[in-house]
Write an enzyme that holds these catalytic residues in place. Sequence first.
Site, PDB file in Angstrom:
ATOM      1  N   THR A   8       0.847  -1.187   0.000  1.00 35.86           N
ATOM      2  CA  THR A   8       0.000   0.000   0.000  1.00 35.86           C
ATOM      3  C   THR A   8       0.888   1.243   0.000  1.00 35.86           C
ATOM      4  OG1 THR A   8      -0.207   0.144   2.420  1.00 35.86           O
ATOM      5  CG2 THR A   8      -1.821  -1.227   1.249  1.00 35.86           C
ATOM      6  N   GLY A   9       0.368   2.309  -0.597  1.00 36.47           N
ATOM      7  CA  GLY A   9       1.173   3.526  -0.697  1.00 36.47           C
ATOM      8  C   GLY A   9       2.422   3.339  -1.532  1.00 36.47           C
ATOM      9  N   ALA A  10       2.311   2.544  -2.598  1.00 42.58           N
ATOM     10  CA  ALA A  10       3.495   2.174  -3.380  1.00 42.58           C
ATOM     11  C   ALA A  10       4.045   3.319  -4.219  1.00 42.58           C
ATOM     12  CB  ALA A  10       3.173   0.986  -4.287  1.00 42.58           C
ATOM     13  N   GLY A  15       7.570   3.779  -0.573  1.00 39.49           N
ATOM     14  CA  GLY A  15       6.852   2.709  -1.251  1.00 39.49           C
ATOM     15  C   GLY A  15       7.525   2.266  -2.534  1.00 39.49           C
ATOM     16  N   TYR A 151      -1.050  11.872  14.709  1.00 41.30           N
ATOM     17  CA  TYR A 151      -0.174  10.990  13.932  1.00 41.30           C
ATOM     18  C   TYR A 151       0.585  10.053  14.869  1.00 41.30           C
ATOM     19  CZ  TYR A 151       3.481   9.616  10.601  1.00 41.30           C
ATOM     20  OH  TYR A 151       4.346   8.898   9.797  1.00 41.30           O
TER      21      TYR A 151
END
Length: 243
Positions: A8-10, A15, A151
């Site tokens: 994910t978030g590649a 990523g 965060y």
Amino acid sequence: MAKWALITGASGGIGQCISERLAQNGYHLLLHYHTNQTAASHLAKRLADSYGIQTEIIDSDLTDSKGAAAISSSIGGRGLEAIVLNSGQSYHGLVTDMSDQDVQEMVQLHISSPFLLTRNLLPDMIKRKTGVIVAITSIWGETGASCEVLYSMTKGAQNLFVKALAKELAPSGIRVNAVSPGAVKTNMMGAFSTEDITMLADEIPMGRLAKPEEVADAVEFLLSEKASYITGQILSVNGGWHC
């Protein structure tokens, strides 16, 4: 047998480095992105051409409650050997300045969506009694940061997710770990001035920010057989910062 990995978030800096490292190790890749289709498409083509692997891009908004299901449905019947939970974004500001929507989206992106996505993909891994999961968390999930309170909270939750899930899945032969980077030299640092980055580097005992490739090195290790007896661990990649 083909090895498939989901990242994910590649399309982001970390990523992309993780994706290339997995391609070098013979994984076929499912590359998730949301806003940066151009980067994801170029990455998929470059890795396929360079390493002779199969690649596919998946668009999904993980700040949305339906985002995890959209990725799960795109996996099809492919059995995953590896899941790298890398999607994330920071929010810099006071707690009192955050809107309810900011809070909901950050919690969905960092906690709810990774949990739901993992839950959806686990039955196949458990059935085959194989698989490795690595979450990319953050130094702030270990130490906390002023003006990045939410965060920090969500990244701390990811660390405990890793520790708890590792205990649950160990009898099924599935390992779960996290890589916790400090400051990394990516486009996310673009909001900081050169002077700010220099001051930040001066706070780090090793005197510099991490390279994305160094985070990918840690992920590669945790996915490999060299880490076959390692599970439930948070591997800090921070140059000695806040240790």
